[in-house]
Write an enzyme that holds these catalytic residues in place. Structure first.
Site, PDB file in Angstrom:
ATOM      1  N   GLY A  56       0.821  -1.208   0.000  1.00  0.00           N
ATOM      2  CA  GLY A  56       0.000   0.000   0.000  1.00  0.00           C
ATOM      3  C   GLY A  56       0.856   1.259   0.000  1.00  0.00           C
ATOM      4  N   ASP A  57       0.195   2.422  -0.229  1.00  0.00           N
ATOM      5  CA  ASP A  57       0.845   3.732  -0.207  1.00  0.00           C
ATOM      6  C   ASP A  57       1.948   3.880  -1.256  1.00  0.00           C
ATOM      7  OD1 ASP A  57      -0.799   4.307   1.973  1.00  0.00           O
ATOM      8  OD2 ASP A  57       0.676   3.532   3.406  1.00  0.00           O
ATOM      9  N   THR A 100      -6.674  -0.176  10.638  1.00  0.00           N
ATOM     10  CA  THR A 100      -6.970   1.257  10.663  1.00  0.00           C
ATOM     11  C   THR A 100      -8.157   1.560  11.580  1.00  0.00           C
ATOM     12  OG1 THR A 100      -8.419   1.003   8.764  1.00  0.00           O
ATOM     13  CG2 THR A 100      -6.128   1.566   8.292  1.00  0.00           C
ATOM     14  N   SER A 103       3.714   6.375  11.648  1.00  0.00           N
ATOM     15  CA  SER A 103       4.923   6.354  10.827  1.00  0.00           C
ATOM     16  C   SER A 103       4.938   5.054  10.052  1.00  0.00           C
ATOM     17  CB  SER A 103       6.227   6.367  11.602  1.00  0.00           C
ATOM     18  OG  SER A 103       6.136   6.733  12.865  1.00  0.00           O
ATOM     19  N   GLY A 129       7.900  13.012  -8.282  1.00  0.00           N
ATOM     20  CA  GLY A 129       7.392  13.988  -7.327  1.00  0.00           C
ATOM     21  C   GLY A 129       5.882  13.836  -7.239  1.00  0.00           C
ATOM     22  N   GLN A 186      -5.040  -0.287  -1.127  1.00  0.00           N
ATOM     23  CA  GLN A 186      -4.074  -1.157  -0.461  1.00  0.00           C
ATOM     24  C   GLN A 186      -3.059  -1.699  -1.487  1.00  0.00           C
ATOM     25  OE1 GLN A 186      -7.712  -1.921   0.558  1.00  0.00           O
ATOM     26  NE2 GLN A 186      -7.228  -0.096   1.735  1.00  0.00           N
ATOM     27  N   GLY A 194       1.578   5.233  -4.116  1.00  0.00           N
ATOM     28  CA  GLY A 194       1.352   6.418  -4.964  1.00  0.00           C
ATOM     29  C   GLY A 194       0.238   6.153  -5.970  1.00  0.00           C
ATOM     30  N   LYS A 195      -0.700   5.271  -5.587  1.00  0.00           N
ATOM     31  CA  LYS A 195      -1.811   4.923  -6.499  1.00  0.00           C
ATOM     32  C   LYS A 195      -2.696   6.135  -6.781  1.00  0.00           C
ATOM     33  CE  LYS A 195      -3.150   1.915  -3.514  1.00  0.00           C
ATOM     34  NZ  LYS A 195      -2.017   1.979  -2.582  1.00  0.00           N
ATOM     35  N   GLY A 215      -5.889   5.689   1.931  1.00  0.00           N
ATOM     36  CA  GLY A 215      -5.596   7.118   1.989  1.00  0.00           C
ATOM     37  C   GLY A 215      -4.801   7.457   0.748  1.00  0.00           C
ATOM     38  N   HIS A 216      -5.451   8.078  -0.229  1.00  0.00           N
ATOM     39  CA  HIS A 216      -4.804   8.355  -1.512  1.00  0.00           C
ATOM     40  C   HIS A 216      -4.584   9.858  -1.663  1.00  0.00           C
ATOM     41  CE1 HIS A 216      -6.373   4.329  -3.362  1.00  0.00           C
ATOM     42  NE2 HIS A 216      -5.675   4.170  -2.267  1.00  0.00           N
ATOM     43  N   THR A 217      -3.358  10.234  -1.937  1.00  0.00           N
ATOM     44  CA  THR A 217      -3.026  11.653  -2.042  1.00  0.00           C
ATOM     45  C   THR A 217      -2.958  12.070  -3.511  1.00  0.00           C
ATOM     46  OG1 THR A 217      -1.589  11.240  -0.150  1.00  0.00           O
ATOM     47  CG2 THR A 217      -1.394  13.406  -1.210  1.00  0.00           C
ATOM     48  N   ASP A 271      12.819   9.780  -6.665  1.00  0.00           N
ATOM     49  CA  ASP A 271      13.462  11.046  -6.286  1.00  0.00           C
ATOM     50  C   ASP A 271      13.915  11.016  -4.831  1.00  0.00           C
ATOM     51  OD1 ASP A 271      10.451  11.053  -6.220  1.00  0.00           O
ATOM     52  OD2 ASP A 271      10.816  12.785  -4.921  1.00  0.00           O
TER      53      ASP A 271
HETATM   54  P1  GDP Z   1      -1.490   5.685  -2.178  1.00  0.00           P
HETATM   55  O1  GDP Z   1      -2.187   5.203  -0.967  1.00  0.00           O
HETATM   56  O2  GDP Z   1      -0.896   4.560  -2.956  1.00  0.00           O
HETATM   57  O3  GDP Z   1      -2.326   6.584  -3.044  1.00  0.00           O
HETATM   58  O4  GDP Z   1      -0.256   6.553  -1.676  1.00  0.00           O
HETATM   59  P2  GDP Z   1      -0.277   7.652  -0.482  1.00  0.00           P
HETATM   60  O5  GDP Z   1      -0.967   8.862  -0.959  1.00  0.00           O
HETATM   61  O6  GDP Z   1      -0.724   7.028   0.782  1.00  0.00           O
HETATM   62  O7  GDP Z   1       1.274   7.912  -0.292  1.00  0.00           O
HETATM   63  C1  GDP Z   1       2.084   8.343  -1.347  1.00  0.00           C
HETATM   64  C2  GDP Z   1       2.720   9.684  -0.965  1.00  0.00           C
HETATM   65  O8  GDP Z   1       3.792   9.961  -1.853  1.00  0.00           O
HETATM   66  C3  GDP Z   1       1.792  10.873  -1.094  1.00  0.00           C
HETATM   67  O9  GDP Z   1       2.154  11.829  -0.142  1.00  0.00           O
HETATM   68  C4  GDP Z   1       2.069  11.394  -2.508  1.00  0.00           C
HETATM   69  O10 GDP Z   1       1.774  12.775  -2.672  1.00  0.00           O
HETATM   70  C5  GDP Z   1       3.538  11.145  -2.607  1.00  0.00           C
HETATM   71  N1  GDP Z   1       4.065  10.836  -3.952  1.00  0.00           N
HETATM   72  C6  GDP Z   1       3.496  10.139  -4.955  1.00  0.00           C
HETATM   73  N2  GDP Z   1       4.367   9.968  -5.969  1.00  0.00           N
HETATM   74  C7  GDP Z   1       5.506  10.576  -5.601  1.00  0.00           C
HETATM   75  C8  GDP Z   1       6.798  10.712  -6.194  1.00  0.00           C
HETATM   76  O11 GDP Z   1       7.087  10.224  -7.277  1.00  0.00           O
HETATM   77  N3  GDP Z   1       7.737  11.376  -5.467  1.00  0.00           N
HETATM   78  C9  GDP Z   1       7.485  11.920  -4.249  1.00  0.00           C
HETATM   79  N4  GDP Z   1       8.474  12.549  -3.623  1.00  0.00           N
HETATM   80  N5  GDP Z   1       6.289  11.807  -3.653  1.00  0.00           N
HETATM   81  C10 GDP Z   1       5.324  11.130  -4.311  1.00  0.00           C
HETATM   82  P1  IMO Z   2      -3.821   2.636   0.584  1.00  0.00           P
HETATM   83  O1  IMO Z   2      -4.960   2.428  -0.361  1.00  0.00           O
HETATM   84  C1  IMO Z   2      -1.299   0.949   3.691  1.00  0.00           C
HETATM   85  C2  IMO Z   2      -3.165  -1.904   6.430  1.00  0.00           C
HETATM   86  C3  IMO Z   2      -3.327  -1.506   7.894  1.00  0.00           C
HETATM   87  C4  IMO Z   2      -3.168  -2.864   8.554  1.00  0.00           C
HETATM   88  C5  IMO Z   2      -3.880  -3.797   7.580  1.00  0.00           C
HETATM   89  C6  IMO Z   2      -5.310  -4.141   7.946  1.00  0.00           C
HETATM   90  O2  IMO Z   2      -3.685   4.021   1.071  1.00  0.00           O
HETATM   91  O3  IMO Z   2      -2.564   2.062   0.038  1.00  0.00           O
HETATM   92  P2  IMO Z   2      -7.583  -2.765   7.812  1.00  0.00           P
HETATM   93  O4  IMO Z   2      -7.996  -1.489   8.464  1.00  0.00           O
HETATM   94  O5  IMO Z   2      -7.636  -2.720   6.316  1.00  0.00           O
HETATM   95  O6  IMO Z   2      -8.289  -3.977   8.368  1.00  0.00           O
HETATM   96  O7  IMO Z   2      -6.033  -2.953   8.228  1.00  0.00           O
HETATM   97  O8  IMO Z   2      -3.856  -3.145   6.316  1.00  0.00           O
HETATM   98  N1  IMO Z   2      -3.761  -0.977   5.450  1.00  0.00           N
HETATM   99  C7  IMO Z   2      -3.051  -0.162   4.673  1.00  0.00           C
HETATM  100  N2  IMO Z   2      -1.716   0.069   4.620  1.00  0.00           N
HETATM  101  N3  IMO Z   2      -2.116   1.557   2.816  1.00  0.00           N
HETATM  102  C8  IMO Z   2      -3.445   1.319   2.829  1.00  0.00           C
HETATM  103  O9  IMO Z   2      -4.272   1.808   1.892  1.00  0.00           O
HETATM  104  C9  IMO Z   2      -3.973   0.450   3.809  1.00  0.00           C
HETATM  105  N4  IMO Z   2      -5.219   0.013   4.113  1.00  0.00           N
HETATM  106  C10 IMO Z   2      -5.079  -0.870   5.108  1.00  0.00           C
HETATM  107  O10 IMO Z   2      -2.342  -0.601   8.284  1.00  0.00           O
HETATM  108  O11 IMO Z   2      -1.806  -3.220   8.577  1.00  0.00           O
HETATM  109 MG    MG Z   3      -2.210   5.496   1.105  1.00  0.00          MG
END
Ligand code: GDP
Ligand code: IMO
Ligand code: MG
Length: 428
Positions: free
Chosen positions: A12-13, A130, A305, A416, A225, A15-16, A40-42, A334
């Site tokens: 997860g996280d 979460t 964190s 970025g 995720q 950069g989707k 949580g998608h940014t 980057d």
């Molecule tokens: P998601 O859950 O997959 O949508 O990702 P998150 O939004 O939780 O976390 C990705 C973080 O990295 C966010 O703060 C984005 O704004 C940031 N981000 C995405 N792509 C890039 C990149 O190529 N470089 C940098 N520095 N930040 C990025």
């Molecule tokens: P995005 O879409 C990162 C993790 C939780 C926990 C596990 C189970 O932003 O990538 P849950 O509440 O789903 O039952 O928690 O999954 N988790 C994520 N980790 N990014 C996410 O979503 C997540 N959604 C759930 O931290 O370890």
């Molecule tokens: Mg996320």
């Protein structure tokens, strides 16, 4: 017709949200098919940063249809909070821009209460969820005692189902977990209002998505995720409760596999995870701390964190296999600028042998020792790179290794968070 998929290839996280927003420019419809507001998608548009949890990341274009599919678990409170948040930022969310599947499951207050109580009861074996009620809501879906969106919008049905289910949930909350019972009247009143507000947005999402594809529209499926949080292929039980891999699209959006053209796995240039569970390349040292600070690795949903470590190609190979990935979108390389040497995991040593797949058993995984290959880093900032040729040679070598090891090419490179900090280098 073209339909394409954005999926997380790690924990997860990756950069989707950013990649979905970037690709949504050429899409007509953006569809979420699993998960809920645990995501949580940014998305960054111009100087504005948007944090989305439940609403698809195509919402920031005014002319796209966004769809919350049947496979999503919908917390109405979270949905309306997000709509109000978007309204505050100048985005008016109407049924022309967003529809919600009548078959989606509704997250009820007892799901959230039970998520928290169960985590507490697990003690040191907690999953680190979460606490958004995701697991308990999917449990009820499978146990066939869930309340669906089509029930929520019919007051009589909602009342009947709540009368049937709430007493048993209160028993569980009070007698097993020592929590406080929920009041029928309070839950019913609140959900009655949510149902009224949601009604105009409710539709048969499968029909709408199917018709869009048939009408030669471009449809983008946005995963939440990541592969290793998948209920079947992830690091079970430290996973979420839905199928995050490509297979989840068919059941979670109501379309067949023959209607999907390409699947892009989003990969962060290193690895992160939030919550508990195994993480073979984790760096609980100054390297991990350096990555966390430089990459600002803190959760969007919970603020926790993120644990940080080296890129793990074993994971990417598994992700490519289980989702039939046609390409990778690589983000955040980057962040790596300034490291003298970069390690990449190319196998796990298990019982004297080197394996290149992610084992099912947690016990085996605990025994796995990562096998690393070392790469030279680069000092130059690459935030302003806009063409592949702009990248330092060592960054290119690093990226080529991903392609060679997995057999999957890279189609997009992100340097970025902004839309324009993106390079499209090949077909999806
Ligand atoms: P998601 O859950 O997959 O949508 O990702 P998150 O939004 O939780 O976390 C990705 C973080 O990295 C966010 O703060 C984005 O704004 C940031 N981000 C995405 N792509 C890039 C990149 O190529 N470089 C940098 N520095 N930040 C990025
Ligand atoms: P995005 O879409 C990162 C993790 C939780 C926990 C596990 C189970 O932003 O990538 P849950 O509440 O789903 O039952 O928690 O999954 N988790 C994520 N980790 N990014 C996410 O979503 C997540 N959604 C759930 O931290 O370890
Ligand atoms: Mg996320």
């Amino acid at each position: 017709m073209s339909s394409f998929v954005v999926l997380g290839a790690q924990w997860g996280d990756e950069g989707k949200g950013k990649m979905t927003d970037y690709l949504a420019e050429s899409a007509d419809v953006v569809v979420r098919f699993q998960g809920g507001n645990n995501a949580g998608h940014t998305v960054v548009v111009g100087e504005k940063e948007y944090k989305l949890h439940l609403i698809p990341s195509g919402i920031l274009y005014k002319d796209k249809l966004n769809v919350i599919g049947n496979g999503v678990v919908v917390d109405p409170e979270a949905l309306f909070t997000e709509m109000d948040y978007l309204k505050g930022l100048g985005e008016n969310i109407t049924p022309e821009r967003l529809i919600i599947s009548d078959r989606a499951q509704v997250i009820m207050p007892y799901h959230k209460v039970l998520d928290a109580l169960k985590e507490e009861a697990r003690g040191k074996n907690d999953i680190g969820t979460t606490k958004k009620g995701i697991g308990p809501c999917y449990t009820d879906k499978v146990e066939r005692c869930g309340i669906r969106v089509c029930d929520l919008i019919k007051p009589e049905v909602l009342k009947e189902k709540l009368q049937e289910y709430l007493p048993a949930k209160n028993d569980l909350i009070v007698k097993i977990y020592g929590g406080e019972a929920l009041s029928f009247d309070e839950v019913f009143e609140a959900y009655l209002e949510y149902g009224k507000r949601m009604k105009p947005f409710v539709d048969d999402a499968s029909v709408r998505v199917f018709d869009s594809i048939k009408a030669n529209k471009n449809v983008l499926f946005e995963g939440a995720q990541g592969t290793l949080l998948d209920i079947d292929f992830g690091s079970y039980p430290y996973v979420t409760s839905s199928n995050t891999v490509a297979g989840g699209i068919c059941t979670g959006a109501g379309i067949g596999p023959t209607m999907i053209d390409s699947a892009v796995g989003i990969v962060k240039g290193y690895t992160t995870r939030v919550g508990k569970g195994p993480f073979p390349t984790e760096q609980e040292n100054e390297v991990g701390d350096w990555i966390r600070e430089k990459g600002f690795e803190y959760g969007v949903t919970t603020g926790r964190s993120r644990r940080c470590g080296w890129l793990d190609l074993v994971i990417l190979k598994s992700a490519a296999r289980v989702s039939g990935l046609t390409s990778f979108g690589v983000t955040k390389i980057d962040t790596l600028a300034g490291l003298d040497k970069i390690q990449v995991c190319v196998g796990y040593k298990l019982d004297g042998k080197v394996i290149d797949y992610f084992p099912a058993s947690l016990e085996d995984l605990a025994k796995c020792e990562p096998v690393y290959e070392e790469f030279d880093g680069w000092d130059e900032s690459i935030k302003d790179a806009r063409k592949y040729e702009d990248l330092p040679e060592n960054a290119k070598i690093y990226l080529r290794k991903i392609e060679e090891f997995t057999g999957v090419r890279i189609s997009i490179i992100s340097v970025g968070p902004k839309r324009d900090q993106t390079m499209r280098i090949a077909d999806l």
